[in-house]
Design a protein around this motif. Structure first.
Motif, PDB file in Angstrom:
ATOM      1  N   ILE A 255       0.832  -1.214   0.000  1.00 21.78           N
ATOM      2  CA  ILE A 255       0.000   0.000   0.000  1.00 21.78           C
ATOM      3  C   ILE A 255       0.866   1.264   0.000  1.00 21.78           C
ATOM      4  O   ILE A 255       0.373   2.347  -0.287  1.00 21.78           O
ATOM      5  N   GLY A 256       2.167   1.113   0.302  1.00 21.88           N
ATOM      6  CA  GLY A 256       3.060   2.275   0.290  1.00 21.88           C
ATOM      7  C   GLY A 256       3.177   2.905  -1.086  1.00 21.88           C
ATOM      8  O   GLY A 256       3.317   4.127  -1.211  1.00 21.88           O
ATOM      9  N   SER A 257       3.059   2.082  -2.128  1.00 21.83           N
ATOM     10  CA  SER A 257       3.178   2.608  -3.493  1.00 21.83           C
ATOM     11  C   SER A 257       2.019   3.542  -3.828  1.00 21.83           C
ATOM     12  O   SER A 257       2.113   4.352  -4.746  1.00 21.83           O
ATOM     13  N   SER A 270      -2.142  -1.264  -5.979  1.00 24.14           N
ATOM     14  CA  SER A 270      -1.726  -1.921  -4.728  1.00 24.14           C
ATOM     15  C   SER A 270      -2.624  -3.117  -4.435  1.00 24.14           C
ATOM     16  O   SER A 270      -2.151  -4.198  -4.077  1.00 24.14           O
ATOM     17  N   HIS A 271      -3.929  -2.919  -4.588  1.00 29.38           N
ATOM     18  CA  HIS A 271      -4.904  -3.983  -4.325  1.00 29.38           C
ATOM     19  C   HIS A 271      -4.718  -5.151  -5.294  1.00 29.38           C
ATOM     20  O   HIS A 271      -4.674  -6.314  -4.888  1.00 29.38           O
ATOM     21  N   SER A 280      -7.770 -13.489  -1.514  1.00 31.77           N
ATOM     22  CA  SER A 280      -8.768 -13.101  -0.508  1.00 31.77           C
ATOM     23  C   SER A 280      -8.309 -11.922   0.353  1.00 31.77           C
ATOM     24  O   SER A 280      -8.953 -11.588   1.348  1.00 31.77           O
ATOM     25  N   ASN A 281      -7.189 -11.310  -0.017  1.00 33.20           N
ATOM     26  CA  ASN A 281      -6.671 -10.166   0.746  1.00 33.20           C
ATOM     27  C   ASN A 281      -7.124  -8.877   0.061  1.00 33.20           C
ATOM     28  O   ASN A 281      -6.731  -8.591  -1.072  1.00 33.20           O
ATOM     29  N   TYR A 282      -7.953  -8.102   0.738  1.00 36.40           N
ATOM     30  CA  TYR A 282      -8.522  -6.890   0.139  1.00 36.40           C
ATOM     31  C   TYR A 282      -7.804  -5.653   0.684  1.00 36.40           C
ATOM     32  O   TYR A 282      -8.011  -5.261   1.829  1.00 36.40           O
ATOM     33  N   LEU A 283      -6.957  -5.075  -0.154  1.00 39.84           N
ATOM     34  CA  LEU A 283      -6.123  -3.939   0.272  1.00 39.84           C
ATOM     35  C   LEU A 283      -6.641  -2.589  -0.204  1.00 39.84           C
ATOM     36  O   LEU A 283      -6.074  -1.561   0.159  1.00 39.84           O
ATOM     37  N   LEU A 284      -7.731  -2.590  -0.999  1.00 38.24           N
ATOM     38  CA  LEU A 284      -8.138  -1.347  -1.671  1.00 38.24           C
ATOM     39  C   LEU A 284      -8.406  -0.208  -0.689  1.00 38.24           C
ATOM     40  O   LEU A 284      -7.860   0.889  -0.830  1.00 38.24           O
ATOM     41  N   MET A 285      -9.238  -0.452   0.315  1.00 41.05           N
ATOM     42  CA  MET A 285      -9.576   0.622   1.248  1.00 41.05           C
ATOM     43  C   MET A 285      -8.370   1.034   2.090  1.00 41.05           C
ATOM     44  O   MET A 285      -8.189   2.213   2.405  1.00 41.05           O
ATOM     45  N   PRO A 290      -3.038   6.087   2.147  1.00 44.67           N
ATOM     46  CA  PRO A 290      -1.860   6.762   1.594  1.00 44.67           C
ATOM     47  C   PRO A 290      -2.133   7.468   0.271  1.00 44.67           C
ATOM     48  O   PRO A 290      -1.507   8.478  -0.045  1.00 44.67           O
ATOM     49  N   ASN A 291      -3.109   6.965  -0.515  1.00 44.31           N
ATOM     50  CA  ASN A 291      -3.428   7.589  -1.791  1.00 44.31           C
ATOM     51  C   ASN A 291      -3.975   9.005  -1.589  1.00 44.31           C
ATOM     52  O   ASN A 291      -3.550   9.965  -2.247  1.00 44.31           O
TER      53      ASN A 291
END
Length: 310
Positions: A255-257, A270-271, A280-285, A290-291
């Motif tokens: 998510i740093g990117s 990132s997601h 099954s890993n949801y990184l969007l939110m 950082p976005n």
């Protein structure tokens, strides 16, 4: 004697006076949920870390012979924010406007190609599989207070960034107060679409062949990709360093990117990269934190550069 003014002269005033970038920021604010950033404030550090690309490219441009105003205009490409790049360049180095705008918008659109290899290079498989805790629900009052607070702090500390940040927060305030639905819809659609057309037309008008078709244009585009790459790396490395401090609640370095301010494309990248390793890993939110911080960070970086070199 009367001076004739044509449509092109009138359209260009939107760039010269900084009107178009500010209106686009209002639209971005109306489309953006600041909840993930408020729920996990430490992700603000990732947005700040990604701005290192701006200053690395600035230093590189100066070493290559650009003056400090031109170098600052080239460096801001690292923020991956087209309106901010145009706003800063129109004030510091208007003759580079075409080249900087082309570079900024090109790299914004190439986020899905440029970022994943850098993310893969700087992270381990174990880090890519990190699952982050679910974000708490952020209240309407918190979001409204955040918009007002950020505006006041920016006006007091970095007044040169306040036109961009103020309009960003105005758009978000309209969205979150829930009583100006027509204004929100107009900001998200008609206003931002019309302004984008005017902005693109006005920037295109600055690209005269004798100015644009030069070796320095290629140099600016090359420096832009360095700025963007360093910004992406800065966000990922900052996330890894944060995990040394907050070990009990680690962040997924992917998510740093998203600390570059290409909203919401960088968060989606990132997601998507995270889902390649764990569907099954949801990184969007989580990545939206950082976005959004990157949008604020790039505008603040522009304000600082204008105050220093304007």
């Amino acid at each position: 004697s009367t001076v004739s003014v044509g449509l092109i002269d009138v359209l260009y005033l939107g760039i010269k006076l900084g009107i178009y970038p500010c209106l686009i920021f209002m639209g971005v604010g109306a489309m953006t949920d600041f909840g993930p950033l408020i729920a996990n404030p430490k992700t603000m550090l990732l947005g700040a870390a990604a701005q290192i690309g701006v200053f690395v490219a600035l230093a590189g441009a100066m070493l290559l012979g650009f003056n400090v105003q031109e170098a600052a205009s080239i460096g801001i490409i690292g923020g991956a924010d087209g309106p901010t790049s145009i706003y800063l360049t129109s004030k510091l180095a208007p003759h580079l406007l075409g080249a900087v705008a082309v570079a900024a918008y090109s790299y914004m659109s190439l986020v899905p190609l440029i970022q994943p290899p850098i993310m893969a290079l700087l992270t381990t498989k174990k880090e890519r599989l990190i699952r982050m805790k679910s974000l708490r629900t952020v209240s309407k009052s918190e979001k409204l207070f955040f918009a007002v607070l950020v505006t006041i702090v920016t006006i007091l500390l970095i007044p040169d960034a306040s036109p961009l940040i103020g309009m960003l927060m105005l758009g978000n305030f309209l969205r979150e107060c829930k009583v100006t639905e027509r204004l929100v819809q107009a900001s998200q659609n008609e206003i931002i679409n019309i302004v984008t057309i005017f902005l693109g037309t006005s920037v295109g008008l600055t690209m005269q062949g004798d100015r644009f078709l030069q070796a320095e244009t290629l140099l600016i585009i090359l420096l832009g990709i360095v700025a963007f790459g360093v910004a992406t790396a800065g966000g990922v490395i900052a996330a890894k360093l944060m995990n040394l401090i907050w070990r009990k609640n680690p962040v997924n370095p992917l998510i740093g990117s998203a600390g570059v301010s290409a909203v919401p494309m960088a968060a989606r990248v990132s997601h998507n990269v995270g889902q390649k390793y764990d569907p099954s890993n949801y990184l969007l939110m989580h990545a939206m934190g950082p976005n959004v911080a990157g949008v604020i960070g790039s505008a603040i970086a522009a304000g600082v550069l204008i105050s220093l070199f304007g």
